[in-house]
Enzyme design. Structure first.
Site, PDB file in Angstrom:
ATOM      1  N   LYS A 225       0.859  -1.187   0.000  1.00 40.94           N
ATOM      2  CA  LYS A 225       0.000   0.000   0.000  1.00 40.94           C
ATOM      3  C   LYS A 225       0.893   1.234   0.000  1.00 40.94           C
ATOM      4  CE  LYS A 225      -3.252   2.618   2.957  1.00 40.94           C
ATOM      5  NZ  LYS A 225      -4.118   2.616   4.152  1.00 40.94           N
TER       6      LYS A 225
ATOM      7  N   LYS B 170     -10.227  12.910   7.947  1.00 47.85           N
ATOM      8  CA  LYS B 170      -9.817  12.525   9.289  1.00 47.85           C
ATOM      9  C   LYS B 170      -9.793  13.753  10.202  1.00 47.85           C
ATOM     10  CE  LYS B 170      -6.593   8.776   8.059  1.00 47.85           C
ATOM     11  NZ  LYS B 170      -7.291   7.668   8.716  1.00 47.85           N
TER      12      LYS B 170
ATOM     13  N   ASP C 133       1.605   6.217   5.653  1.00 45.01           N
ATOM     14  CA  ASP C 133       0.666   5.309   4.990  1.00 45.01           C
ATOM     15  C   ASP C 133       1.233   4.654   3.726  1.00 45.01           C
ATOM     16  OD1 ASP C 133      -1.736   4.112   5.517  1.00 45.01           O
ATOM     17  OD2 ASP C 133      -2.950   5.563   4.403  1.00 45.01           O
TER      18      ASP C 133
ATOM     19  N   ASP D 115     -12.101   7.159   3.469  1.00 46.80           N
ATOM     20  CA  ASP D 115     -10.925   6.922   4.312  1.00 46.80           C
ATOM     21  C   ASP D 115     -10.539   5.439   4.322  1.00 46.80           C
ATOM     22  OD1 ASP D 115      -8.821   7.535   5.936  1.00 46.80           O
ATOM     23  OD2 ASP D 115     -10.020   7.806   7.769  1.00 46.80           O
TER      24      ASP D 115
ATOM     25  N   GLU E 285      -9.366   3.793   1.940  1.00 47.93           N
ATOM     26  CA  GLU E 285      -8.813   3.907   0.589  1.00 47.93           C
ATOM     27  C   GLU E 285      -7.755   2.861   0.285  1.00 47.93           C
ATOM     28  OE1 GLU E 285      -7.638   5.447   3.120  1.00 47.93           O
ATOM     29  OE2 GLU E 285      -5.497   5.071   2.839  1.00 47.93           O
TER      30      GLU E 285
ATOM     31  N   ARG F  77      -7.645  -0.343   0.787  1.00 46.14           N
ATOM     32  CA  ARG F  77      -8.199  -1.553   0.168  1.00 46.14           C
ATOM     33  C   ARG F  77      -8.593  -1.305  -1.279  1.00 46.14           C
ATOM     34  NH1 ARG F  77     -12.609  -1.887   4.854  1.00 46.14           N
ATOM     35  NH2 ARG F  77     -10.864  -0.897   5.923  1.00 46.14           N
TER      36      ARG F  77
HETATM   37  N1  BES Z   1      -4.239   4.588   6.860  1.00 44.75           N
HETATM   38  C1  BES Z   1      -5.382   4.310   7.655  1.00 44.75           C
HETATM   39  C2  BES Z   1      -5.102   3.300   8.768  1.00 44.75           C
HETATM   40  C3  BES Z   1      -4.114   3.704   9.839  1.00 44.75           C
HETATM   41  C4  BES Z   1      -4.568   4.185  11.059  1.00 44.75           C
HETATM   42  C5  BES Z   1      -2.756   3.530   9.660  1.00 44.75           C
HETATM   43  C6  BES Z   1      -3.667   4.519  12.058  1.00 44.75           C
HETATM   44  C7  BES Z   1      -1.847   3.872  10.663  1.00 44.75           C
HETATM   45  C8  BES Z   1      -2.317   4.356  11.861  1.00 44.75           C
HETATM   46  C9  BES Z   1      -6.497   3.751   6.776  1.00 44.75           C
HETATM   47  O1  BES Z   1      -6.534   4.200   5.469  1.00 44.75           O
HETATM   48  C10 BES Z   1      -7.791   4.155   7.395  1.00 44.75           C
HETATM   49  O2  BES Z   1      -8.066   5.320   7.425  1.00 44.75           O
HETATM   50  N2  BES Z   1      -8.572   3.186   7.859  1.00 44.75           N
HETATM   51  C11 BES Z   1      -9.820   3.442   8.457  1.00 44.75           C
HETATM   52  C12 BES Z   1     -10.807   2.436   7.924  1.00 44.75           C
HETATM   53  C13 BES Z   1     -12.231   2.734   8.289  1.00 44.75           C
HETATM   54  C14 BES Z   1     -12.708   3.983   7.577  1.00 44.75           C
HETATM   55  C15 BES Z   1     -13.085   1.551   7.893  1.00 44.75           C
HETATM   56  C16 BES Z   1      -9.665   3.306   9.981  1.00 44.75           C
HETATM   57  O3  BES Z   1      -8.918   2.443  10.416  1.00 44.75           O
HETATM   58  O4  BES Z   1     -10.241   4.100  10.679  1.00 44.75           O
HETATM   59 ZN    ZN Z   2      -4.746   4.795   4.679  1.00 45.75          ZN
HETATM   60 MN    MN Z   3      -7.619   6.021   5.270  1.00 46.57          MN
END
Ligand code: BES
Ligand code: ZN
Ligand code: MN
Length: 507
Positions: free
Chosen positions: A276, A288, A299, A358, A360, A362
């Site tokens: 990723k 966010k 990321d 968010d 994204e 996947r």
């Molecule tokens: N990049 C984030 C996940 C992340 C969170 C990485 C904290 C490192 C530290 C990912 O893209 C994300 O935002 N995931 C969301 C998914 C949700 C919207 C289903 C999350 O984990 O809140």
């Molecule tokens: Zn992310």
């Molecule tokens: Mn995200």
């Protein structure tokens, strides 16, 4: 020169490491293992004065470091390694990291830490862990201002590992260098480390080690039907990139490996690594909150691990064949960004209802996984900072692994243990898949309910791997830390780089 005017080196350089049978006369500091009973093993190269250590309240605890002057005037660092007889590679990696951080003004440090264990196999493992601890524990971001490097008390530029074998040290150095380069890339400000810059750095680093790199620009990404990657990139001013790497597998001097895609030297399918590469994750229109955004330059940690593992294997001359895929883009909110409610079509033709922009990672991984499947990968391993839920479940010290093949998941766990990067398996609960059912597309990108976030992300990815053996590594927590911890340094850790190297080497 970066967009911010900082002058950054194009490549990462680390200290030099050599193996030796005896303590070299020219070293200015000698680091010696000391057990909990304040004894040192034979071959330590210096006798440490237990009475003096006791007086300094040194009790041989793991990672304790105490400087003293030996009879012959050499500076000795007594290094606590814990109770005699129970010292393992993880202990030595941690002890060595403490040495690297507390070596004062030494420029050439020799160490007899290998002697803390017995037997040729244990000594090889120990030597590798010691090089890793020294090299990774001393890491300072290459783009850091000078004063940061000074405060950190610039570590030695030369290390001699007494009692180690040269081949073992060389292989360990490849792992350290790869991990440090992954850290450097992740630590770069997101304004500098854009998808284009990631592709450029990859191309530059690959040239010197014989890794084949192909980069698709935004036009090609559109033409090739990478709807997930193009969709996430729609809100960004910076254009996306798709990076494909290949190492090994080509007959020497013969036709390029690209003509036999997915196939190894003997025609056997090879392993494909997928990373990723979100160079900054603002969340997109599903923006966010500020506090969650502060570390989101991390990321592309999965991409950094995949690329640098392949570069590291090449640098080590490992006799393996491996293909890598990185889907790189920013995730930004703007008038051209995808909306919650949009439907995207991935490379393999499956449609995805985007309900949260968010989620994204996947979306871009769906395309990269599809490409690996198309090339008939023998196995696929993806690495991603995918879910905050991973961090909630396992914290910063253990990453999550999921997959459709217990043998492959077991190999990941074993490779992670060798690297000192623990992975813990989460189940891909089949009955949860229905929470991703969409009314308007084949799948939606977030589950209703919000429970089991890491598993739901894994189940989403599973839809794009068909029946190829596959493992998914969620490194959201361990990829980026608030503070130093052993050989892991504050900020980017490069987590996954050495696990992938061991995994592919053991293929
Ligand atoms: N990049 C984030 C996940 C992340 C969170 C990485 C904290 C490192 C530290 C990912 O893209 C994300 O935002 N995931 C969301 C998914 C949700 C919207 C289903 C999350 O984990 O809140
Ligand atoms: Zn992310
Ligand atoms: Mn995200």
């Amino acid at each position: 020169m970066t967009r911010n005017g900082a002058r950054l080196p194009d490549d990462t350089t680390i200290a030099s490491f050599v193996a030796a049978d005896t303590v070299p006369a020219r070293a200015d500091v000698l680091a010696v293992p000391v057990f909990g009973d304040l004894s040192s093993p034979d071959g330590s190269g210096a006798t440490v004065d237990a009475a003096y250590l006791r007086q300094r309240r040194f009790d041989g605890k793991l990672g304790e470091v105490q400087g003293l002057l030996a009879d012959d005037g050499t500076t000795v660092l007594a290094v606590g390694v814990g109770p005699k007889g129970s010292v393992g590679p993880d202990d030595l990696r941690r002890a060595a990291a403490a040495v690297a951080r507390q070596s004062g003004r030494a420029t050439h440090l020799a160490t007899t830490l290998v002697h803390a264990v017995n037997g040729p196999e244990a000594r090889d493992e120990a030597a590798r862990a010691i090089v890793e601890g020294l090299g990774l524990g001393a890491y300072v971001y290459a783009g850091a201002p000078r004063r940061k490097a000074d405060v950190a008390g610039s570590a030695p530029s030369r290390y001699t590992i007494v009692g180690a074998r040269s081949a073992v040290v060389r292989r360990a150095v490849a792992g350290v260098e790869a991990t440090c380069r992954a850290r450097d890339w992740v630590n770069r400000p997101p304004r500098d480390l854009t998808p284009r810059e990631l592709a450029r750095l990859t191309t530059v680093a690959a040239r010197s080690v014989g890794v084949n790199v192909e980069v698709w620009d935004e036009n090609r990404i559109g033409r090739e039907g990478l709807g997930g990657l193009a969709g996430v990139a729609a809100g960004a001013a910076e254009p996306p990139r798709l990076i494909r790497l290949e190492y090994g597998g080509a007959p020497p001097g013969g036709a390029g490996a690209a003509s036999r895609r997915g196939r190894g030297r003997r025609g056997a399918p090879c392993v494909h690594l997928v990373g990723k590469g979100i160079t900054f994750d603002s969340g997109g229109l599903s923006l966010k909150p500020p506090a969650s955004m502060m570390t989101m330059k991390c990321d592309m940690g999965g991409a950094a691990a995949v690329i640098n593992a392949i570069l590291g294997l090449a640098r080590a001359g490992a006799p393996v064949h491996v293909v890598g895929w990185v889907a790189a883009t920013e995730n930004m909110p703007s008038g051209t960004a995808i909306h919650p409610g949009d439907v995207l079509t991935a490379r393999n033709g499956r449609t995805i209802e985007v309900l949260n922009t968010d989620a994204e990672g996947r979306l871009v991984l769906a395309d990269a996984l599809s490409l690996a499947v198309e090339e008939k990968a023998g196995a696929i391993v993806d690495v991603a900072t995918l879910t905050g839920a991973q961090r909630v479940a396992l914290g910063d010290g253990v990453a999550a692994v999921m997959g459709n093949d217990s043998g492959l998941v077991g190999r990941v766990v074993a490779a992670g243990a060798t690297a000192g990067e623990p992975f813990w398996e989460l189940p891909l609960v089949r009955s949860y898949r229905k929470m991703l059912d969409s009314e308007v597309a084949d799948i939606k990108n977030v589950a209703s309910g919000g429970a089991a976030g890491s598993i739901m992300a894994g189940l989403f990815l599973q839809d794009f791997v068909g029946d190829v053996p596959w493992a998914h590594l969620d490194i959201a927590g361990p990829a980026f830390l608030d503070s130093d911890d052993g050989w892991l340094t504050k900020g980017a850790t490069g987590w996954g780089t050495r696990t992938l190297m061991h995994l592919v080497e053991g293929w």
